[in-house]
Enzyme design. Structure first.
Site, PDB file in Angstrom:
ATOM      1  CE1 TYR A  13      -3.407  -2.588  -0.075  1.00 10.56           C
ATOM      2  CE2 TYR A  13      -3.859  -2.211   2.240  1.00 10.56           C
ATOM      3  CZ  TYR A  13      -4.141  -2.866   1.060  1.00 10.56           C
ATOM      4  OH  TYR A  13      -5.163  -3.797   1.024  1.00 10.56           O
ATOM      5  CG  LEU A  32     -18.189   2.083   3.352  1.00  9.04           C
ATOM      6  CD1 LEU A  32     -17.561   3.339   3.923  1.00  9.04           C
ATOM      7  CD2 LEU A  32     -19.616   1.931   3.867  1.00  9.04           C
ATOM      8  CB  ALA A  33     -19.983   0.083  -3.045  1.00  8.80           C
ATOM      9  N   GLY A  34     -17.084   2.337  -2.641  1.00  8.24           N
ATOM     10  CA  GLY A  34     -16.576   3.602  -3.149  1.00  8.24           C
ATOM     11  C   GLY A  34     -17.560   4.757  -3.076  1.00  8.24           C
ATOM     12  N   GLY A  35     -18.540   4.668  -2.178  1.00  5.61           N
ATOM     13  CA  GLY A  35     -19.517   5.747  -2.027  1.00  5.61           C
ATOM     14  C   GLY A  35     -20.647   5.702  -3.036  1.00  5.61           C
TER      15      GLY A  35
END
Length: 314
Positions: free
Chosen positions: A57, A228-231
């Site tokens: 990362y 959160l599915a990228g918002g």
């Protein structure tokens, strides 16, 4: 093992992939540390005490920034669980990106992560992705050595099927206790696979059959990255799923983020979502997913699923 250090007891994790500046080898800055500090403090305030990393990362900077935060906060390390992953090598020079689960490489990567994180022990190590060239006996030796040296307490995998886990586990003396997969209201193949059996759509579903059932039977904790599915469902909008998420949040006295996390946690497989946003306000919006049991009825859970898939169930 203290109860809080067993990763299977944690219902939510904070994913640290967004910390540490850019996806490059330039040094992180003081502003990057402040940004990470705000995210970590928001996670702790929300009741999240398990933190998920990987050695790749931000080219290692996510771990390094977190290590700096730990060094500035005496006693914090004893209050949290640290999880990291190894096994992916980023492209560099003439080498393409590739996977590397050779035993010596696993040990070396752990040693490097410990230095960056400024700690003597990892609570959890996950093997990040399957390596087609991996020798299970070689992996077994590495994991046994890491545990006997007191460098890693628990082990797991990421992005592996039930069959792959079973094959690897048959060679190990240490138990695999986690499988981390992409799972969300947007990424639904893991739940779709269970109802598309004996339908024409089954061939279009790429999720490995039996993985959820295998993990449940073996006591392996499922963790959901990208939870959160990228918002996608929490930023408003007129799509049916977005409207339903917002309506349920109002009805339950909580946030849209919590509704999405409840949808995962409500599944009997025992899914622990990984929250990856770096925005303190969105992290704080997840607090009810830690403090409250999933408040979704059977019918509400299905309504979210059908709204997100956009077509009726078979």
């Amino acid at each position: 093992m203290a109860a809080h250090t067993d990763i299977r007891s944690h219902t939510l994790l904070y994913g640290c992939m967004g910390l540490g500046g850019g996806w490059d080898t330039r040094p992180y800055t003081a502003a990057d540390v402040q940004h990470a500090q705000a995210a970590v403090e928001a996670a702790l305030a929300a009741g999240i005490t398990a933190f998920d990393h990987a050695d790749i990362y931000r080219h290692g900077k996510s771990e390094a920034v977190f290590g700096e935060i730990l060094a500035r906060a005496p006693g914090l390390r004893e209050r949290i669980v640290l999880q990291t992953k190894c096994g992916i090598r980023l492209p560099g020079g003439d080498l393409p990106g590739h996977y590397d689960l050779r035993g010596a490489s696993i040990v070396r990567r752990v040693e490097e992560s410990l230095v960056r994180l400024r700690t003597d022990v990892l609570d959890v190590l996950l093997l990040h992705r399957p390596d087609p060239l991996a020798d299970p006996e070689d992996i077994a030796g590495a994991l046994a050595s890491l545990r006997s040296q007191g460098l890693v307490r628990q082990f797991g995998v990421s992005n592996m099927s039930g069959a792959q886990i079973a094959h690897l586990q048959s060679h190990l003396d240490v138990p695999l206790v986690v499988d981390q997969l992409e799972m969300s209201l947007a990424r639904r193949d893991w739940v779709e696979a269970g109802v598309l059996v004996n339908t024409p759509s089954a061939a279009e579903n790429g999720f490995a059959p039996g993985t959820l059932e295998f993990c449940a039977a073996e006591g392996i904790r499922l963790q959901a990255w990208g939870a959160l599915a990228g918002g996608r469902f929490t930023g408003g909008g007129e799509a049916p799923a977005n409207r339903l998420v917002a309506e349920l949040a109002r009805r339950k006295g909580t946030t849209p983020e919590t509704v999405l996390l409840w949808w995962l946690r409500r599944h009997p497989a025992g899914i622990a979502p990984v929250v990856g946003t770096t925005r303190p306000d969105r992290i704080s919006a997840c607090a009810d997913a830690v403090r409250r049991a999933p408040d979704l009825t059977h019918e509400e859970w299905y309504a979210l699923w059908v709204a997100a898939r956009g077509v009726p169930l078979p």
